[in-house]
Design an enzyme around this catalytic site. Structure first.
Site, mmCIF file in Angstrom:
data_model
loop_
_atom_site.group_PDB
_atom_site.id
_atom_site.type_symbol
_atom_site.label_atom_id
_atom_site.label_comp_id
_atom_site.label_asym_id
_atom_site.label_seq_id
_atom_site.Cartn_x
_atom_site.Cartn_y
_atom_site.Cartn_z
ATOM 1 N N TYR A 249 0.854 -1.191 0.000
ATOM 2 C CA TYR A 249 0.000 0.000 0.000
ATOM 3 C C TYR A 249 0.889 1.241 0.000
ATOM 4 C CZ TYR A 249 -4.524 2.261 0.777
ATOM 5 O OH TYR A 249 -5.679 2.997 0.626
ATOM 6 N N ASN A 332 -15.518 4.338 3.461
ATOM 7 C CA ASN A 332 -16.470 3.921 2.429
ATOM 8 C C ASN A 332 -17.528 4.973 2.113
ATOM 9 O OD1 ASN A 332 -15.102 1.524 2.170
ATOM 10 N ND2 ASN A 332 -16.529 0.336 3.412
ATOM 11 N N ASN A 366 -22.368 -4.566 -4.033
ATOM 12 C CA ASN A 366 -22.735 -4.989 -2.678
ATOM 13 C C ASN A 366 -21.636 -4.718 -1.664
ATOM 14 O OD1 ASN A 366 -21.227 -6.987 -4.023
ATOM 15 N ND2 ASN A 366 -21.802 -8.525 -2.512
ATOM 16 N N ARG A 389 -21.416 -10.117 -8.711
ATOM 17 C CA ARG A 389 -21.071 -11.454 -9.189
ATOM 18 C C ARG A 389 -22.271 -12.385 -9.041
ATOM 19 N NH1 ARG A 389 -15.931 -12.952 -5.770
ATOM 20 N NH2 ARG A 389 -17.223 -11.872 -4.218
ATOM 21 N N ASN A 390 -22.371 -13.351 -9.962
ATOM 22 C CA ASN A 390 -23.436 -14.345 -9.868
ATOM 23 C C ASN A 390 -23.198 -15.223 -8.640
ATOM 24 O OD1 ASN A 390 -25.710 -15.746 -10.453
ATOM 25 N ND2 ASN A 390 -25.003 -16.569 -12.420
ATOM 26 N N GLY A 463 -10.561 0.987 -6.694
ATOM 27 C CA GLY A 463 -10.139 -0.295 -6.131
ATOM 28 C C GLY A 463 -9.731 -1.242 -7.242
ATOM 29 N N TRP A 488 -8.618 8.335 -4.481
ATOM 30 C CA TRP A 488 -8.145 7.776 -3.214
ATOM 31 C C TRP A 488 -8.513 8.778 -2.129
ATOM 32 C CZ3 TRP A 488 -2.338 7.613 -1.469
ATOM 33 C CH2 TRP A 488 -2.242 6.846 -0.297
#
Length: 559
Positions: A249, A332, A366, A389-390, A463, A488
């Site tokens: 990072y 977030n 999500n 995603r499935n 991301g 960022w």
């Protein structure tokens, strides 16, 4: 005049201490040896030491209030404290203060000395550093593939066995290196202060410091000047924290020996909620009992307590905001807020986008950021297409996101179907197309998103969950003039005073949305951090930091 009097008293006490002849037997741990060789002399030295410490405390409190003393007085006082606390290298062998259990020293001096010797932990004034229990470290400065654990213990007031052996001295059992458990230590000792640390170049390990029971609760010095003592209430485990542990990072916490380790180390964690316990005389914006979050990363939030050097590092938050909400506010939700506010591909920005009811497409819908984007977009009158995603429970997830305000939820497989997806987007947007895309994945998922943007549309990358590069077909750049941006939140926050004001306004607005029921925090896994929490529980939570939902350390109130 007061400065001259204080300086004279302190200088006289310091010279008396430095001139007093002291032999190793004066500070012997063995009771019989000490009774026969200078116990009175050592007790007198302790009384002088106590006076010097109290004078130093008085002096530095007045310094914080604007009464400045000559630097040579400060240096002399610190030298006395270093001499008597065992921090001077040449005195470390004979001045380790093993008196908390020694019945030969004066009844009053014994507890006072223990309290003071543990209390002055600020490196500026000498004395032992803050103590810790849980220690998660980095295998190398570049990257680590996993966390390993071992157990190490130290104590500020006990002689180091190896150093004593090198001088040829006998090491009484009471002065040996601290053992690995409270059972070995005995009931008169207890564990003090906890944190999770980083050590470059070492494997992970459990680190613990112990103190005499009943003397202190935590070995943190009282604040003076601009310092604040804070207690952590909750601290999330974010992907960025794991990346810091791996050494990949861009921002890293400062490494220091002030945490009580022989080699430089740092405390992990970038986000969290604190409660102010006490403040120095120069602190004006916070009071004991106030709650705050960190204004910038790399403070080190995976610990129970901390000494904060300046109130400017903390942003007050209202007490009516629940700890789990407040502790997860700064990353977030703020990332979602800024991307929806700052990256529209037309001069009028968000107000014009809201009036027009513009569409936003995002992957990882999500995630914590994705859920915030859905809710903030609904507040501002924007429409969202959300890619996930499935999975077996897809219908349940669709309903969950729709309840938050999602307009459309599709899978990455549906996104990859160029023809049908293009027709669906044209129908949803009435031919206007999509102006803004938010990317947290990378790889093919981002390329498929780029194909759906209208001319001069923008994709913001914040991301890289797929750990794959963003690939852009040249035709989209040449003929559609698509724009690629990055964001960022940590970098955004450090861009000057105006950003600081905007950051506070943004936090206040998000808190108000929560009060009105317009914003809900995402699901989290609470990881309890208490006095009886096992090492494997804390380490395991960090190891699973990239898996499943968000995890948050929640600290017991009685820590």
């Amino acid at each position: 005049m007061w400065g001259i009097i204080r300086g004279g008293l302190l200088a006289g006490g310091a010279l008396l201490v430095l001139a007093w002849p002291v032999a190793p037997s004066d500070f012997a741990c063995d009771r019989d040896k000490r009774l026969s060789s200078g116990g009175a002399k050592a007790s007198l030295l302790l009384i002088v030491d106590l006076i010097a410490r109290l004078a130093l405390y008085w002096m530095r409190e007045l310094d914080g209030g604007g009464h400045k003393l000559p630097s040579w007085i400060n240096q002399l006082a610190s030298s006395v404290l270093d001499y008597n606390s065992g921090t001077s290298k040449d005195k470390a062998q004979t001045h380790m203060f093993p008196f908390c259990k020694n019945k030969t020293m004066p009844r009053i001096g014994r507890p006072l000395l223990c309290i003071l010797n543990f209390g002055y932990t600020d490196p500026e004034f000498g004395g032992p550093s803050s103590s810790t229990t849980v220690d998660i470290t980095v295998r190398s400065p570049q990257r680590t593939t996993g966390l390993e654990t071992n157990q190490t213990h130290q104590t500020a007031q006990h002689r180091n066995e190896d150093e004593a052996a090198a001088t040829g001295e006998d090491v009484p059992p009471r002065c040996r290196s601290i053992p690995a458990s409270t059972e070995e230590l005995g009931p008169e000792f207890e564990e003090v202060h906890q944190c999770i640390r980083l050590h470059p170049g070492k494997s992970a390990g459990l680190f613990s410091t112990w103190a005499a029971k009943g003397r202190i609760k935590h070995s943190i010095s009282p604040p003076h000047g601009s310092l604040l003592i804070v207690k952590f209430l909750a601290a999330p485990i974010n992907p960025a924290d794991i990346n810091q542990l791996e050494g990949v990072y861009p921002s890293r916490p400062p490494f220091t020996t002030a945490l009580g380790t022989s080699s430089p180390s740092a405390v992990a964690g970038n986000e969290g909620l604190v409660e102010v316990l006490s403040v120095g005389s120069a602190v004006t914006s916070l009071l004991p009992g106030d709650r705050a979050i960190l204004r910038a990363p790399c403070f080190g939030t995976w610990r129970t307590h901390a000494s904060c050097p300046n109130e400017s590092l903390l942003l007050p938050v209202p007490k009516d905001i629940p700890p789990l909400v407040a502790a997860t506010l700064s990353v977030n939700p703020c990332t979602a807020y800024r991307m929806l506010s700052d990256f529209w591909p037309f001069p009028e920005g968000l107000p014009a986008a809201a009036i027009a009811g513009e569409w936003v497409i995002q992957n990882a819908a999500n995630s914590g950021v994705g859920r915030a984007v859905i809710q903030f977009a609904k507040i501002w009158g924007l429409k969202t297409i959300n890619v996930v995603r499935n999975r077996p429970n897809l219908d349940a997830l669709r309903k969950e996101l729709a309840d938050l305000g999602a307009d459309v939820v599709i899978t990455d497989e549906e996104l990859a179907q160029k023809g049908p997806m293009k027709e669906k987007i044209d129908s949803l947007t009435r031919g206007r197309g999509i102006a803004l895309g938010l990317n947290c994945v990378g790889g093919r998922a981002t390329t498929d998103m780029l194909r759906l943007l209208r001319e001069s549309g923008t994709v913001v990358t914040y991301g890289a969950m797929a750990k794959q590069p963003v690939t852009v077909p040249p035709s989209l750049l040449i003929f559609n003039d698509v724009r690629l941006r990055g964001f960022w939140i940590s970098k955004w926050r450090v861009a000057g005073e105006e950003r600081a004001k905007e950051n506070k306004r943004m936090i206040d607005e998000i808190c108000e949305w929560w009060r009105k029921g317009l914003f809900k925090e995402g699901p989290v896994e609470e990881v309890r951090w208490g006095e009886d929490t096992k090492e494997e529980t804390l380490v395991g939570a960090v190891e699973r930091g990239m898996e499943g939902g968000k995890k948050v350390f929640v600290f017991d109130e009685d820590l």
